[in-house]
Design an enzyme around this catalytic site. Structure first.
Site, PDB file in Angstrom:
ATOM      1  N   ARG A   1      -2.591  -5.193 -21.995  1.00 22.51           N
ATOM      2  CA  ARG A   1      -3.227  -4.525 -23.138  1.00 22.51           C
ATOM      3  C   ARG A   1      -2.232  -3.705 -23.966  1.00 22.51           C
ATOM      4  O   ARG A   1      -2.527  -3.306 -25.092  1.00 22.51           O
ATOM      5  CB  ARG A   1      -4.420  -3.681 -22.690  1.00 22.51           C
ATOM      6  CG  ARG A   1      -4.060  -2.487 -21.864  1.00 22.51           C
ATOM      7  CD  ARG A   1      -5.296  -1.805 -21.312  1.00 22.51           C
ATOM      8  NE  ARG A   1      -6.027  -1.075 -22.328  1.00 22.51           N
ATOM      9  CZ  ARG A   1      -5.626   0.077 -22.863  1.00 22.51           C
ATOM     10  NH1 ARG A   1      -4.491   0.616 -22.496  1.00 22.51           N
ATOM     11  NH2 ARG A   1      -6.376   0.681 -23.761  1.00 22.51           N
TER      12      ARG A   1
ATOM     13  N   GLU B   1      -0.545  -8.921   7.485  1.00 26.41           N
ATOM     14  CA  GLU B   1       0.090  -7.697   7.986  1.00 26.41           C
ATOM     15  C   GLU B   1       1.274  -7.295   7.116  1.00 26.41           C
ATOM     16  O   GLU B   1       1.803  -6.219   7.214  1.00 26.41           O
ATOM     17  CB  GLU B   1       0.566  -7.912   9.424  1.00 26.41           C
ATOM     18  CG  GLU B   1      -0.386  -7.559  10.531  1.00 26.41           C
ATOM     19  CD  GLU B   1      -1.805  -7.172  10.142  1.00 26.41           C
ATOM     20  OE1 GLU B   1      -2.598  -8.082   9.811  1.00 26.41           O
ATOM     21  OE2 GLU B   1      -2.123  -5.985  10.199  1.00 26.41           O
TER      22      GLU B   1
ATOM     23  N   PRO C   1       0.813  -1.222   0.000  1.00 20.39           N
ATOM     24  CA  PRO C   1       0.000   0.000   0.000  1.00 20.39           C
ATOM     25  C   PRO C   1       0.846   1.271   0.000  1.00 20.39           C
ATOM     26  O   PRO C   1       0.381   2.319  -0.419  1.00 20.39           O
ATOM     27  CB  PRO C   1      -0.824  -0.107   1.284  1.00 20.39           C
ATOM     28  CG  PRO C   1      -0.532  -1.419   1.894  1.00 20.39           C
ATOM     29  CD  PRO C   1       0.547  -2.109   1.123  1.00 20.39           C
TER      30      PRO C   1
ATOM     31  N   ASP D   1      -5.811   6.370 -26.518  1.00 19.78           N
ATOM     32  CA  ASP D   1      -5.926   6.261 -25.061  1.00 19.78           C
ATOM     33  C   ASP D   1      -5.650   7.575 -24.352  1.00 19.78           C
ATOM     34  O   ASP D   1      -4.707   8.258 -24.673  1.00 19.78           O
ATOM     35  CB  ASP D   1      -4.855   5.294 -24.540  1.00 19.78           C
ATOM     36  CG  ASP D   1      -5.411   3.940 -24.263  1.00 19.78           C
ATOM     37  OD1 ASP D   1      -6.589   3.734 -24.540  1.00 19.78           O
ATOM     38  OD2 ASP D   1      -4.646   3.101 -23.773  1.00 19.78           O
TER      39      ASP D   1
HETATM   40  N1  ADE Z   1      -2.037  -4.103  -0.609  1.00 25.36           N
HETATM   41  C1  ADE Z   1      -3.009  -3.581   0.147  1.00 25.36           C
HETATM   42  N2  ADE Z   1      -3.419  -2.413  -0.337  1.00 25.36           N
HETATM   43  C2  ADE Z   1      -2.704  -2.169  -1.467  1.00 25.36           C
HETATM   44  C3  ADE Z   1      -2.665  -1.118  -2.412  1.00 25.36           C
HETATM   45  N3  ADE Z   1      -3.458  -0.059  -2.316  1.00 25.36           N
HETATM   46  N4  ADE Z   1      -1.789  -1.208  -3.431  1.00 25.36           N
HETATM   47  C4  ADE Z   1      -0.971  -2.274  -3.521  1.00 25.36           C
HETATM   48  N5  ADE Z   1      -0.956  -3.282  -2.661  1.00 25.36           N
HETATM   49  C5  ADE Z   1      -1.811  -3.242  -1.638  1.00 25.36           C
END
Ligand code: ADE
Length: 251
Positions: A152, A115, A88, A167
């Site tokens: 793609r 986690e 994330p 695009d």
């Molecule tokens: N794992 C959990 N959330 C994520 C996100 N937003 N981007 C990439 N991997 C993730």
């Protein structure tokens, strides 16, 4: 191109790899995809892939051994991959990154879970990638998002080559023009006259103007940068002036 995926939920990829444009690309082997269950590389009786974090705390952490073993095996079978870990807080995925990654011969996407992943796994990772500032339960959806955007771009995956050129984001960051199809009028909503005219030059100019108008409204920074860097044609600059004039209220 080959894309290998390491995940604890391989079933999530089934429909994605069978349906639509991606399904066709896989079937015709324009892209070779192997989805690998991390559990297949856990050699203990219960095939354990995660464990509690050292130092305590909530949740479980993906163990390093199955991931390292899978990486070694994949590298031996298909050649050393460029390795992406979904995170994330990684670098945010965008079209430019998709283009870069579509040029790699072999990508390996490791889907993070729980986690997190044991930090030592990062010694084999080339890039940690996020698909946006929100937290998902795992890296499978981010992997599919990235794969879709990358596959793609592989030559001949899209039927009509022009659709890549048109695009949004592919032409200097300018957004695409609005599209219409039949019927010419629906619930009183009419298709712009020029598109029905058959006048190709006029249609092209209308599309350019609408693309600039849309970009100016939704991504003004893109227009500002293109102007600063001298990347707009004389025609585009003229159209831009016309758009700005039309939008300035009279005194
Ligand atoms: N794992 C959990 N959330 C994520 C996100 N937003 N981007 C990439 N991997 C993730």
């Amino acid at each position: 191109m080959r894309i290998s995926v390491l995940t604890v939920l391989p079933g999530l990829f089934d429909c994605f790899l069978k349906e639509g444009i991606i399904g066709k690309a896989v079937q015709s082997e324009k892209v070779k995809v192997n989805v690998i269950n991390i559990r297949d590389y856990a050699y203990d009786k219960h095939k354990v892939v995660d464990d509690v974090p050292y130092g305590g705390g909530p949740g479980m952490v993906l163990k390093p051994e199955p991931i390292f073993r899978a990486y070694d095996d994949i590298s031996k079978k298909f050649g050393k991959p460029f390795v992406i870990l979904t995170e994330p807080w990684g670098e945010t995925f965008n079209q430019e990154m998709a283009v870069e990654l579509s040029k790699k011969e072999h990508l390996l996407i490791i889907c993070g879970r729980y986690e997190g992943v044991d930090e030592r796994v990062k010694t084999i990772v080339d890039k940690e990638v996020s698909i946006g500032d929100y937290v998902l339960t795992g890296g499978e959806l981010p992997a599919m998002v990235m794969m879709d955007a990358i596959i793609r771009l592989i030559p001949e995956v899209l039927g009509n080559k022009e659709s890549l050129k048109a695009d949004s984001f592919m032409d200097r960051g300018l957004l695409g023009y609005p599209n219409y199809t039949r019927p010419a009028e629906y619930r009183g909503l009419k298709v712009p006259e020029v598109l029905l005219s058959g006048h190709h030059k006029k249609i092209e100019e209308w599309r350019k103007r609408e693309s600039l108008k849309r970009t100016l409204k939704k991504k003004p920074q893109v227009i500002e940068n293109l102007l600063k860097e001298g990347k707009l044609t004389e025609e585009e600059k003229r159209l831009l002036e016309e758009i700005k004039k039309a939008e300035t209220p009279p005194d």
